[in-house]
Design a protein around this motif. Structure first.
Motif, PDB file in Angstrom:
ATOM      1  N   ILE A 192       4.819  -9.555   9.218  1.00 12.04           N
ATOM      2  CA  ILE A 192       4.199  -9.637   7.890  1.00 12.04           C
ATOM      3  C   ILE A 192       4.872  -8.596   6.991  1.00 12.04           C
ATOM      4  CG2 ILE A 192       2.034  -9.206   6.625  1.00 12.04           C
ATOM      5  CD1 ILE A 192       0.691 -10.618   9.095  1.00 12.04           C
ATOM      6  N   ASN A 193       5.311  -9.078   5.840  1.00 13.66           N
ATOM      7  CA  ASN A 193       6.083  -8.233   4.940  1.00 13.66           C
ATOM      8  C   ASN A 193       5.216  -7.097   4.393  1.00 13.66           C
ATOM      9  OD1 ASN A 193       8.203  -7.445   3.326  1.00 13.66           O
ATOM     10  ND2 ASN A 193       7.611  -8.835   1.654  1.00 13.66           N
ATOM     11  N   PHE A 194       5.635  -5.840   4.636  1.00  8.39           N
ATOM     12  CA  PHE A 194       4.862  -4.703   4.136  1.00  8.39           C
ATOM     13  C   PHE A 194       5.674  -3.932   3.103  1.00  8.39           C
ATOM     14  CE2 PHE A 194       3.621  -0.230   4.235  1.00  8.39           C
ATOM     15  CZ  PHE A 194       2.299  -0.369   3.864  1.00  8.39           C
ATOM     16  N   ASP A 239       0.854  -1.201   0.000  1.00  4.44           N
ATOM     17  CA  ASP A 239       0.000   0.000   0.000  1.00  4.44           C
ATOM     18  C   ASP A 239       0.882   1.240   0.000  1.00  4.44           C
ATOM     19  OD1 ASP A 239      -1.838   2.131   0.706  1.00  4.44           O
ATOM     20  OD2 ASP A 239      -3.207   0.578   1.375  1.00  4.44           O
ATOM     21  N   PRO A 240       0.626   2.209  -0.899  1.00  2.00           N
ATOM     22  CA  PRO A 240       1.477   3.397  -0.930  1.00  2.00           C
ATOM     23  C   PRO A 240       1.001   4.518  -0.004  1.00  2.00           C
ATOM     24  CG  PRO A 240      -0.021   3.429  -2.794  1.00  2.00           C
ATOM     25  CD  PRO A 240      -0.348   2.194  -1.990  1.00  2.00           C
ATOM     26  N   ALA A 241      -0.258   4.466   0.469  1.00  2.00           N
ATOM     27  CA  ALA A 241      -0.810   5.646   1.161  1.00  2.00           C
ATOM     28  C   ALA A 241      -1.781   5.249   2.276  1.00  2.00           C
ATOM     29  CB  ALA A 241      -1.527   6.525   0.131  1.00  2.00           C
ATOM     30  N   LEU A 242      -1.214   4.650   3.314  1.00  2.00           N
ATOM     31  CA  LEU A 242      -2.031   4.095   4.398  1.00  2.00           C
ATOM     32  C   LEU A 242      -2.997   5.075   5.073  1.00  2.00           C
ATOM     33  CD1 LEU A 242       0.224   1.732   6.461  1.00  2.00           C
ATOM     34  CD2 LEU A 242      -1.745   1.222   5.054  1.00  2.00           C
ATOM     35  N   ASP A 243      -2.504   6.306   5.308  1.00  2.00           N
ATOM     36  CA  ASP A 243      -3.343   7.207   6.103  1.00  2.00           C
ATOM     37  C   ASP A 243      -4.298   8.050   5.266  1.00  2.00           C
ATOM     38  OD1 ASP A 243      -1.213   8.432   5.013  1.00  2.00           O
ATOM     39  OD2 ASP A 243      -0.694   9.654   6.758  1.00  2.00           O
ATOM     40  N   LYS A 244      -4.345   7.784   3.950  1.00  2.11           N
ATOM     41  CA  LYS A 244      -5.253   8.587   3.116  1.00  2.11           C
ATOM     42  C   LYS A 244      -6.434   7.747   2.649  1.00  2.11           C
ATOM     43  CE  LYS A 244      -1.844  11.873   1.387  1.00  2.11           C
ATOM     44  NZ  LYS A 244      -0.551  11.202   1.253  1.00  2.11           N
ATOM     45  N   ASN A 245      -6.629   6.593   3.247  1.00  3.78           N
ATOM     46  CA  ASN A 245      -7.708   5.734   2.755  1.00  3.78           C
ATOM     47  C   ASN A 245      -9.024   6.009   3.479  1.00  3.78           C
ATOM     48  OD1 ASN A 245      -7.366   4.551   5.233  1.00  3.78           O
ATOM     49  ND2 ASN A 245      -6.111   2.889   4.448  1.00  3.78           N
ATOM     50  N   SER A 246     -10.074   5.319   3.024  1.00  6.70           N
ATOM     51  CA  SER A 246     -11.372   5.610   3.640  1.00  6.70           C
ATOM     52  C   SER A 246     -11.446   5.009   5.038  1.00  6.70           C
ATOM     53  CB  SER A 246     -12.518   5.126   2.757  1.00  6.70           C
ATOM     54  OG  SER A 246     -12.615   3.735   2.758  1.00  6.70           O
ATOM     55  N   SER A 247     -10.632   3.984   5.315  1.00  6.77           N
ATOM     56  CA  SER A 247     -10.666   3.384   6.654  1.00  6.77           C
ATOM     57  C   SER A 247     -10.236   4.400   7.714  1.00  6.77           C
ATOM     58  CB  SER A 247      -9.759   2.159   6.705  1.00  6.77           C
ATOM     59  OG  SER A 247     -10.207   1.192   5.771  1.00  6.77           O
TER      60      SER A 247
END
Ligand SMILES: Cc1cc2nc3c(=O)[nH]c(=O)nc-3n(C[C@H](O)[C@H](O)[C@H](O)COP(=O)(O)OP(=O)(O)OC[C@H]3O[C@@H](n4cnc5c(N)ncnc54)[C@H](O)[C@@H]3O)c2cc1C
Length: 360
Positions: A174-176, A40-48
Motif C-alpha cells: 500500500i502506497n505510503f 501521514d507526516p508524523a506516525l509516532d506522534k499521534n493519539s493512537s
C-alpha cells in the motif's frame, strides 16, 4: 470483506492520516480491491501510539442508539480482524476479560442493575470476598472496591497492533506518503490533494482520518463540523519494593474511570486523563491517583518512570465519532475522542459500504 468485481476498474482512494482509523480503513479498502494511498507526516506522534488498548464494548450501558450499534458491530468484527492480522503476527490477540470497579456505592448499584438487566451477556458481579478484589485492595490500600467482570471485553496490546498493521500495509504494497496534506480540491470528477512538499495526488475519493486537522481540509461553514482537542496522559510506575507483586492483579482493569495495566511484577501503567487543551498538565500523577486516599508506599510521584500523552479530537455539538459522507467521494471519520481502537472495525466497515454505494 467482499472484493470488487474482477472487471471493475480499481478506484484510487487517498486516506489522510495513518492513526488506528486510517490504517483500518486502508487495509479494509485494499482487501476489497481498491487502490490505496495513505499519507501521514508524523506516525509516532499521534493519539493512537499513546493509547492503552482497552476494548470496552459490551460493558457499555446503553443498549440502543448509534453509539451502541457501532460498539456491537465492532465486537462482532474484531475476531475477523484478529484472524486476518494473525497472518503477520500469530501472537496478536485480545486478552479477556475486562474488570470494571468502583469505590462508589451508588455507581455499584447501577453496575449491578446493568448486569441483572443484561443476563447471558458475559457480565458477572464480582464477589467482594473474591481473590481478585482482595488482591486489588491489598495492592492499592483500598477497602471498598466493588465491580463487575465483562467476559466479552478485553485489551489488545496497542503497539503490537499498530506494528502488525504497519507490516500488513507494507506487505500489501500500500502506497505510503510521509507528508502532510495541506489542501484538497475536486476537479473534473477527480480529487486533487496537495501535500506540504508540493506533491499532487490524484484520486477518485478521499477518506479524512486525520483527527483534529480534518476540519482544516474542508469548508467549515458548509459542513459545520467542530472539533476540540482532548489531551490524555498516562504514567508508568516502577517500584523496587518487594511488598507488592503487580502480577497478582488482573491483566487490566478500570477503577472509577482510571485504566490500570500491570506490566511486570514491579511495573504498572495508569491512564488516562481528559484535559481540554493541547499542553499536558503538570499534576498528572495527582489526577491519575486521586481515587486512592491513603496511597500505598509503592505509589509515589518519585516512582513515575515514564509518562506520555496523546491528543484526541472531540466533536462539539454532536456525538462522537463524526462519520459522514460529505460529497462526491469525500468521507470524514474523526472525533474518536475515546474508544478509537474499539470502534476502528465498525468505522472501516461503514466507509467501505459508503464507497461501494458511491462507485456503483
Ligand atoms: C493516553 C490515551 C489512552 C487511550 N486509551 C484508549 C483505550 O484504551 N482504548 C481505546 O479504544 N482508545 C483509547 N484512546 C483513544 C484512542 O487513542 C483514539 O480514539 C484513537 O487513537 C484515535 O485514532 P485516530 O486515527 O482518529 O487519530 P490519531 O491516532 O491521532 O491519528 C491521526 C493521524 O493523522 C495525521 N495527520 C494529521 N493531519 C494530517 C494531514 N494534514 N495530512 C496527513 N496526515 C495528517 C496525524 O499525524 C496522525 O498520525 C486513548 C488515547 C489516549 C491519548
Amino acid at each position: 470483506m467482499k472484493r470488487l468485481k474482477e472487471n471493475f476498474q480499481k478506484p484510487h482512494i487517498l486516506i489522510v492520516g495513518a492513526g488506528i482509523i486510517g490504517k483500518f480503513n486502508a487495509i479494509e479498502l485494499s482487501e476489497l480491491g481498491y487502490q490505496i494511498t495513505i499519507a501521514d507526516p508524523a506516525l509516532d506522534k499521534n493519539s493512537s501510539s499513546a493509547a492503552l488498548g482497552l476494548l470496552m464494548g459490551n460493558i457499555y450501558h446503553k443498549r440502543n442508539g448509534r453509539s451502541w450499534i457501532l460498539r456491537k458491530q465492532s465486537l462482532e468484527l474484531w475476531p475477523k480482524w484478529i484472524k486476518l492480522l494473525q497472518e503477520f503476527n500469530t501472537k496478536l490477540h485480545i486478552e479477556k476479560p475486562l474488570i470494571q470497579l468502583t469505590k462508589n456505592d451508588a455507581k455499584f448499584e447501577k453496575l449491578k442493575q446493568f448486569v441483572n438487566d443484561n443476563k447471558n451477556q458475559g457480565l458477572e458481579i464480582l464477589d467482594k470476598d473474591s481473590i481478585i478484589i482482595k488482591n486489588i485492595n491489598k495492592t492499592f490500600n483500598t477497602k471498598n472496591i466493588k465491580g463487575v467482570i465483562s467476559h466479552k471485553d478485553g485489551r489488545i496490546d496497542p503497539l503490537s497492533l499498530l506494528d502488525t498493521l504497519n507490516i500488513y500495509l507494507k506487505n500489501k504494497k500500500i502506497n505510503f506518503i510521509n507528508d502532510e496534506i495541506i489542501k484538497i480540491k475536486r476537479i473534473n470528477k477527480k480529487w486533487i490533494s496537495i501535500s506540504k512538499s508540493n506533491n499532487k495526488i490524484k484520486t477518485d475519493a478521499i477518506v479524512l482520518c486525520n483527527s483534529l486537522d480534518a476540519v482544516n481540509l474542508i469548508l467549515e461553514k458548509t459542513y459545520k463540523i467542530q472539533l476540540k482537542p482532548v489531551l490524555g496522559q498516562a504514567i508508568e510506575v516502577c517500584t523496587s519494593l518487594h511488598e507488592v507483586n503487580f502480577l497478582s492483579l488482573p491483566k487490566h482493569f478500570n477503577i472509577d474511570g482510571k485504566n490500570i495495566i500491570p506490566l511486570t511484577n514491579n511495573k504498572i501503567i495508569i491512564g488516562s486523563t481528559d484535559e481540554y487543551h493541547k499542553k499536558p498538565e503538570e499534576n498528572v500523577f495527582e489526577k491519575l491517583t486521586n481515587f486512592i486516599e491513603n496511597k500505598p508506599n509503592w505509589l509515589s510521584k518519585e516512582r513515575v518512570t515514564r509518562k506520555w500523552f496523546g491528543i484526541r479530537s472531540r466533536p462539539e455539538g454532536e456525538p462522537s465519532p463524526v462519520q459522514k459522507n460529505l460529497e462526491n467521494g469525500l468521507i470524514i471519520c474523526t472525533g474518536f475522542y475515546k474508544n478509537g481502537f474499539l470502534l476502528a472495525p465498525s468505522c472501516s466497515h461503514w466507509v467501505a459500504n459508503e464507497l461501494k454505494e458511491y462507485f456503483i
